[in-house]
Design a protein around this motif. Structure first.
Motif, short mmCIF file in Angstrom:
data_model
loop_
_atom_site.label_atom_id
_atom_site.label_comp_id
_atom_site.label_asym_id
_atom_site.label_seq_id
_atom_site.Cartn_x
_atom_site.Cartn_y
_atom_site.Cartn_z
N LEU A 1 0.56 -1.21 -0.05
CA LEU A 1 0.04 0.17 0.29
C LEU A 1 0.99 1.15 -0.29
CD1 LEU A 1 -2.72 -0.92 2.20
CD2 LEU A 1 -2.88 -0.69 0.44
N HIS A 2 0.54 2.14 -0.76
CA HIS A 2 1.58 3.25 -0.84
C HIS A 2 0.68 4.42 -1.63
CE1 HIS A 2 4.83 0.72 -1.26
NE2 HIS A 2 5.20 1.35 -1.37
N GLY A 3 0.32 6.00 -0.47
CA GLY A 3 -0.39 6.80 -1.22
C GLY A 3 -1.37 7.34 -0.76
N LEU B 1 1.22 -4.06 10.63
CA LEU B 1 1.45 -2.68 9.69
C LEU B 1 2.74 -2.95 9.84
CD1 LEU B 1 0.91 -0.63 7.38
CD2 LEU B 1 0.79 0.65 9.90
N VAL B 2 3.40 -3.08 8.49
CA VAL B 2 5.06 -2.64 8.41
C VAL B 2 5.65 -2.07 8.14
CG1 VAL B 2 7.12 -3.54 7.33
CG2 VAL B 2 5.21 -5.42 8.49
N ARG B 3 5.60 -0.32 8.49
CA ARG B 3 6.18 0.54 7.93
C ARG B 3 7.59 1.28 7.64
NH1 ARG B 3 3.46 5.15 6.40
NH2 ARG B 3 1.65 5.16 7.07
N VAL B 4 7.98 1.38 6.52
CA VAL B 4 10.09 1.67 6.73
C VAL B 4 9.62 3.45 6.21
CG1 VAL B 4 11.79 0.98 5.80
CG2 VAL B 4 10.08 -0.98 6.60
N PRO B 5 9.25 4.38 6.40
CA PRO B 5 8.75 5.45 6.01
C PRO B 5 10.88 6.61 5.39
CG PRO B 5 9.01 6.30 8.50
CD PRO B 5 9.70 4.38 7.64
N ALA C 1 11.80 -3.42 3.56
CA ALA C 1 10.24 -3.11 4.38
C ALA C 1 9.26 -4.49 3.59
CB ALA C 1 9.53 -2.24 3.24
N LEU C 2 9.95 -4.65 2.74
CA LEU C 2 9.91 -6.39 1.90
C LEU C 2 10.41 -7.51 3.38
CD1 LEU C 2 10.15 -5.82 -1.67
CD2 LEU C 2 8.10 -5.53 -0.31
N ALA C 3 11.79 -7.78 3.44
CA ALA C 3 12.10 -8.93 4.20
C ALA C 3 11.69 -8.61 5.56
CB ALA C 3 14.17 -8.27 4.47
N THR C 4 11.37 -7.79 6.21
CA THR C 4 10.93 -6.66 7.32
C THR C 4 8.85 -7.66 7.71
OG1 THR C 4 11.59 -5.45 8.33
CG2 THR C 4 9.77 -5.79 9.65
N ALA C 5 8.50 -7.02 6.30
CA ALA C 5 7.33 -8.28 6.36
C ALA C 5 6.70 -9.27 5.85
CB ALA C 5 6.37 -7.44 4.75
N GLY D 1 -11.75 -14.22 8.27
CA GLY D 1 -10.99 -14.48 9.49
C GLY D 1 -9.78 -14.29 9.50
N VAL D 2 -8.51 -13.76 7.98
CA VAL D 2 -7.26 -14.02 7.47
C VAL D 2 -6.63 -12.69 7.86
CG1 VAL D 2 -6.61 -14.03 5.33
CG2 VAL D 2 -8.05 -15.42 5.07
N PRO D 3 -5.50 -13.46 8.56
CA PRO D 3 -4.95 -12.07 9.34
C PRO D 3 -4.16 -11.23 7.83
CG PRO D 3 -4.12 -14.67 10.05
CD PRO D 3 -5.00 -14.47 8.94
N VAL D 4 -4.14 -9.99 7.86
CA VAL D 4 -3.62 -9.23 6.75
C VAL D 4 -2.82 -7.96 6.93
CG1 VAL D 4 -4.47 -7.18 5.02
CG2 VAL D 4 -5.88 -8.68 5.55
N ILE D 5 -0.86 -7.57 6.50
CA ILE D 5 -0.06 -7.43 7.24
C ILE D 5 0.27 -6.64 5.89
CG2 ILE D 5 1.86 -7.18 7.10
CD1 ILE D 5 0.11 -10.84 7.29
N ALA D 6 -0.16 -5.54 6.09
CA ALA D 6 0.29 -4.42 5.30
C ALA D 6 1.92 -3.99 5.15
CB ALA D 6 -0.75 -2.80 5.37
N VAL D 7 1.94 -3.68 3.95
CA VAL D 7 3.87 -2.75 4.03
C VAL D 7 3.69 -1.73 3.16
CG1 VAL D 7 4.50 -4.36 2.21
CG2 VAL D 7 5.99 -3.31 3.49
N THR D 8 4.35 -0.76 3.56
CA THR D 8 4.73 0.88 3.27
C THR D 8 5.91 1.18 3.30
OG1 THR D 8 2.92 2.76 2.49
CG2 THR D 8 2.81 1.79 5.05
N THR D 9 6.49 2.14 1.77
CA THR D 9 7.59 2.77 2.11
C THR D 9 7.06 4.24 2.46
OG1 THR D 9 7.95 2.87 0.34
CG2 THR D 9 9.13 0.95 1.22
#
Length: 314
Positions: A72-74, A128-132, A161-165, A92-100
């Motif tokens: 997710l971006h912007g 949420l993985v945010r690497v800003p 960001a991707l490795a952390t996600a 009920g599926v876990p959802v992880i978001a990654v954004t820079t």
């Protein structure tokens, strides 16, 4: 199965998603990772109604997931990704978001901030993985031009960001998604999600009341705690027998797309308000009046109370 949700319509977004899928596949095996566009062979797929077939293939995978990782971006989030997030969350599926992305949001200067343009996005996330910030600068002796150095720092930021996600996704306990069960919502009650781009607040709710439904409207846009109110909006939408969502805007607003996905997962009827005439076209695919995940999850597109009334009686 791990589902990588991403914007399909530009090569750089597909490239980031492919990197993420490759990292996941190295840990769990390629047969346990689904990458839309790639794994549906979208560019070369031939089908009588290609957009609907792509929708069916994606929805089939959404019912088999261990977790979803969404890129997710912007401020204008991809409506297909948001629809998929809502669908997965409802099962009920876990959802992880990654954004820079380095931006956060608030409705006023002195109110709490939230992570994405609509607090409903944050409300459905497990992680949420945010690497800003840009990655560390390369050694001055090896950097080359300042443009090459800048590109390298962006690459490092994305890699982090991707490795952390991937780490967060693999840490989520394995579970089977809940089966889709037809909604038992109140047939006389409509949850009305008006577009934040609409010029007149409450206009869509007024139109829906004219049809004869009792109306529930979201509370998160005026709440002191928007994220908690967003969770309540999602819960209140489950009680309704129909979701009426304004899908107007440059693309379907994120909250409307999420609610449409959740409604599709539980079998709630969806009416999409879209008075504009705007079609998108792609090679080999039928014209779509909105993102195909929104179009085929919706029972009807309407622009007037008369049309909505006729649909409501079917």
């Amino acid at each position: 199965m791990y589902y990588v949700a991403h914007r399909l319509f530009a090569a750089h977004d597909r490239l980031i998603a492919a990197r993420l899928a490759q990292l996941l596949a190295a840990k769990v095996g390629p047969e346990q990772v689904f990458l839309p566009f790639c794994d549906t062979d979208e560019e070369d797929l031939v089908a009588e109604v290609k957009g609907r077939r792509l929708f069916e293939l994606d929805r089939e995978r959404l019912g088999q997931l261990t977790a979803m990782v969404a890129v997710l971006h912007g401020p204008s989030l991809d409506d297909g990704v948001c629809m998929e997030m809502g669908y997965a969350h409802e099962l009920g599926v876990p959802v992880i978001a990654v954004t820079t992305d380095f931006q956060t949001y608030s409705f006023h200067e002195d109110t709490p901030r939230f992570e994405f343009p609509d607090p409903l996005v944050q409300a459905v996330l497990t992680e949420l993985v945010r690497v800003p910030r840009l990655g560390t600068a390369p050694d001055p002796g090896t950097a080359g031009s300042r443009y090459a150095a800048f590109a390298d720092r962006n690459d490092r930021q994305i890699d982090q960001a991707l490795a952390t996600a991937v780490e967060r996704a693999l840490a989520v306990p394995a579970q089977r998604p809940r089966p889709r069960v037809p909604s038992a919502g109140d047939a006389s009650l409509a949850f009305v999600e008006q577009s934040p781009y609409a010029p007149v607040v409450g206009a869509l709710a007024h139109l829906v009341r004219d049809v004869g439904w009792t109306v529930e409207e979201p509370g998160r846009f005026t709440a002191r705690d928007p994220v908690e109110a967003a969770r309540k909006d999602l819960e209140r939408s489950r009680a309704a027998g129909v979701l009426v969502a304004d899908v107007s805007g440059p693309e379907t607003p994120p909250g409307a797309a999420l609610l449409i996905g959740a409604a599709a997962a539980r079998g709630t009827r969806v009416a999409a308000y879209f008075p504009r005439s705007l079609l998108t076209h792609a090679p080999g695919r039928e014209p779509n009046w909105r993102n195909l995940m929104i179009q085929y999850a919706s029972g009807v597109r309407f622009a007037s109370s008369a049309f909505l009334l006729d649909w409501s009686r079917r």
